[in-house]
Design a protein around this motif. Structure first.
Motif, PDB file in Angstrom:
ATOM      1  N   GLU A   1      87.020 -27.252  -1.257  1.00  0.00           N
ATOM      2  CA  GLU A   1      85.654 -27.022  -0.801  1.00  0.00           C
ATOM      3  C   GLU A   1      84.739 -26.743  -1.995  1.00  0.00           C
ATOM      4  O   GLU A   1      85.182 -26.223  -3.027  1.00  0.00           O
ATOM      5  N   SER A   2      83.471 -27.057  -1.798  1.00  0.00           N
ATOM      6  CA  SER A   2      82.447 -26.742  -2.789  1.00  0.00           C
ATOM      7  C   SER A   2      81.099 -26.667  -2.097  1.00  0.00           C
ATOM      8  O   SER A   2      80.977 -27.032  -0.918  1.00  0.00           O
TER       9      SER A   2
ATOM     10  N   TRP B   1      85.539 -26.713  10.079  1.00  0.00           N
ATOM     11  CA  TRP B   1      85.039 -25.644   9.222  1.00  0.00           C
ATOM     12  C   TRP B   1      85.183 -24.320   9.975  1.00  0.00           C
ATOM     13  O   TRP B   1      84.792 -24.206  11.143  1.00  0.00           O
ATOM     14  N   TYR B   2      85.745 -23.347   9.291  1.00  0.00           N
ATOM     15  CA  TYR B   2      85.810 -21.974   9.768  1.00  0.00           C
ATOM     16  C   TYR B   2      85.097 -21.083   8.751  1.00  0.00           C
ATOM     17  O   TYR B   2      84.835 -21.490   7.617  1.00  0.00           O
ATOM     18  N   ARG B   3      84.849 -19.870   9.172  1.00  0.00           N
ATOM     19  CA  ARG B   3      84.339 -18.887   8.233  1.00  0.00           C
ATOM     20  C   ARG B   3      85.013 -17.547   8.508  1.00  0.00           C
ATOM     21  O   ARG B   3      85.470 -17.279   9.626  1.00  0.00           O
TER      22      ARG B   3
ATOM     23  N   THR C   1      76.761 -14.945   6.176  1.00  0.00           N
ATOM     24  CA  THR C   1      77.491 -14.649   4.953  1.00  0.00           C
ATOM     25  C   THR C   1      78.982 -14.536   5.236  1.00  0.00           C
ATOM     26  O   THR C   1      79.412 -13.771   6.104  1.00  0.00           O
ATOM     27  N   ALA C   2      79.771 -15.330   4.509  1.00  0.00           N
ATOM     28  CA  ALA C   2      81.218 -15.371   4.721  1.00  0.00           C
ATOM     29  C   ALA C   2      81.827 -16.352   3.728  1.00  0.00           C
ATOM     30  O   ALA C   2      81.111 -17.079   3.039  1.00  0.00           O
ATOM     31  N   VAL C   3      83.155 -16.361   3.693  1.00  0.00           N
ATOM     32  CA  VAL C   3      83.870 -17.443   3.021  1.00  0.00           C
ATOM     33  C   VAL C   3      84.048 -18.559   4.048  1.00  0.00           C
ATOM     34  O   VAL C   3      84.555 -18.324   5.153  1.00  0.00           O
TER      35      VAL C   3
ATOM     36  N   GLY D   1      91.903 -25.267   2.950  1.00  0.00           N
ATOM     37  CA  GLY D   1      91.492 -25.121   1.568  1.00  0.00           C
ATOM     38  C   GLY D   1      91.330 -23.664   1.197  1.00  0.00           C
ATOM     39  O   GLY D   1      91.561 -22.766   2.008  1.00  0.00           O
ATOM     40  N   GLN D   2      90.883 -23.438  -0.038  1.00  0.00           N
ATOM     41  CA  GLN D   2      90.780 -22.069  -0.534  1.00  0.00           C
ATOM     42  C   GLN D   2      89.460 -21.410  -0.144  1.00  0.00           C
ATOM     43  O   GLN D   2      89.354 -20.187  -0.186  1.00  0.00           O
ATOM     44  N   GLY D   3      88.490 -22.213   0.231  1.00  0.00           N
ATOM     45  CA  GLY D   3      87.229 -21.662   0.709  1.00  0.00           C
ATOM     46  C   GLY D   3      86.149 -21.608  -0.358  1.00  0.00           C
ATOM     47  O   GLY D   3      86.417 -21.700  -1.564  1.00  0.00           O
ATOM     48  N   THR D   4      84.909 -21.457   0.116  1.00  0.00           N
ATOM     49  CA  THR D   4      83.758 -21.312  -0.768  1.00  0.00           C
ATOM     50  C   THR D   4      82.860 -20.227  -0.185  1.00  0.00           C
ATOM     51  O   THR D   4      82.640 -20.172   1.027  1.00  0.00           O
ATOM     52  N   GLN D   5      82.339 -19.368  -1.049  1.00  0.00           N
ATOM     53  CA  GLN D   5      81.551 -18.229  -0.594  1.00  0.00           C
ATOM     54  C   GLN D   5      80.123 -18.646  -0.310  1.00  0.00           C
ATOM     55  O   GLN D   5      79.478 -19.302  -1.138  1.00  0.00           O
TER      56      GLN D   5
END
Length: 115
Positions: free
Chosen positions: A6-7, A36-38, A90-92, A106-110
Motif C-alpha cells: 500500500e501507498s 480496504w480495511y482500516r 484517521t487509521a492505518v 499488506g502492511q498498511g499505510t497511515q
C-alpha cells in the motif's frame, strides 16, 4: 510469494482528499476480491470498501459516498479515493486479497486527518 504493498497515506486537513494504492504481486489478481480495511489504535478492524474481479463494489456504512474503490486487473492495482476526510477517518488503512477462503494482507499505510 504473494505481496500487497500500500501507498498514498499521509497527513491531510479535515475536508481534504487522499488516494491510496495497493499493488499486488504473486497471485492471479483478477480472481481475487480486493478489500480496504482500516484500524485505529485500540479499535477493531473496520470494513471500508471491496471490489470483485468483475468490479462489483461494496462500501462500509460510514463511507456515505465520500470514498470510491477502483481496480485495474492489468496493473494488479486497487485504489481507494477518499474525499471529505474527517478526523475520525484517521487509521492505518490496509488492503487484502481474498479468493476461495484464503486471504492475504499488506502492511498498511497511515492516514491522518487533522481537525
Amino acid at each position: 510469494q504473494v505481496r500487497l504493498v500500500e501507498s498514498g497515506g499521509g497527513l491531510v486537513q479535515a475536508g481534504g482528499s487522499l488516494r491510496l494504492s495497493c499493488v499486488a504481486s504473486g497471485l492471479n489478481f483478477r480472481l481475487h476480491t480486493m478489500t480496504w480495511y482500516r484500524q485505529a489504535p485500540g479499535k477493531e478492524r473496520e470494513f471500508v470498501a471491496s471490489i470483485t474481479g468483475n468490479h462489483s463494489r461494496d462500501y462500509g456504512d460510514f463511507v456515505k459516498d465520500r470514498f470510491t474503490i477502483t481496480r485495474d486487473n492489468v496493473r494488479n492495482t486497487v485504489w481507494l479515493q477518499m474525499n471529505s476526510l474527517k478526523p475520525e477517518d484517521t487509521a492505518v488503512y490496509f488492503c487484502t486479497a481474498k479468493w476461495r477462503g484464503r486471504e492475504y494482507r499488506g502492511q498498511g499505510t497511515q492516514v491522518t486527518a487533522s481537525s
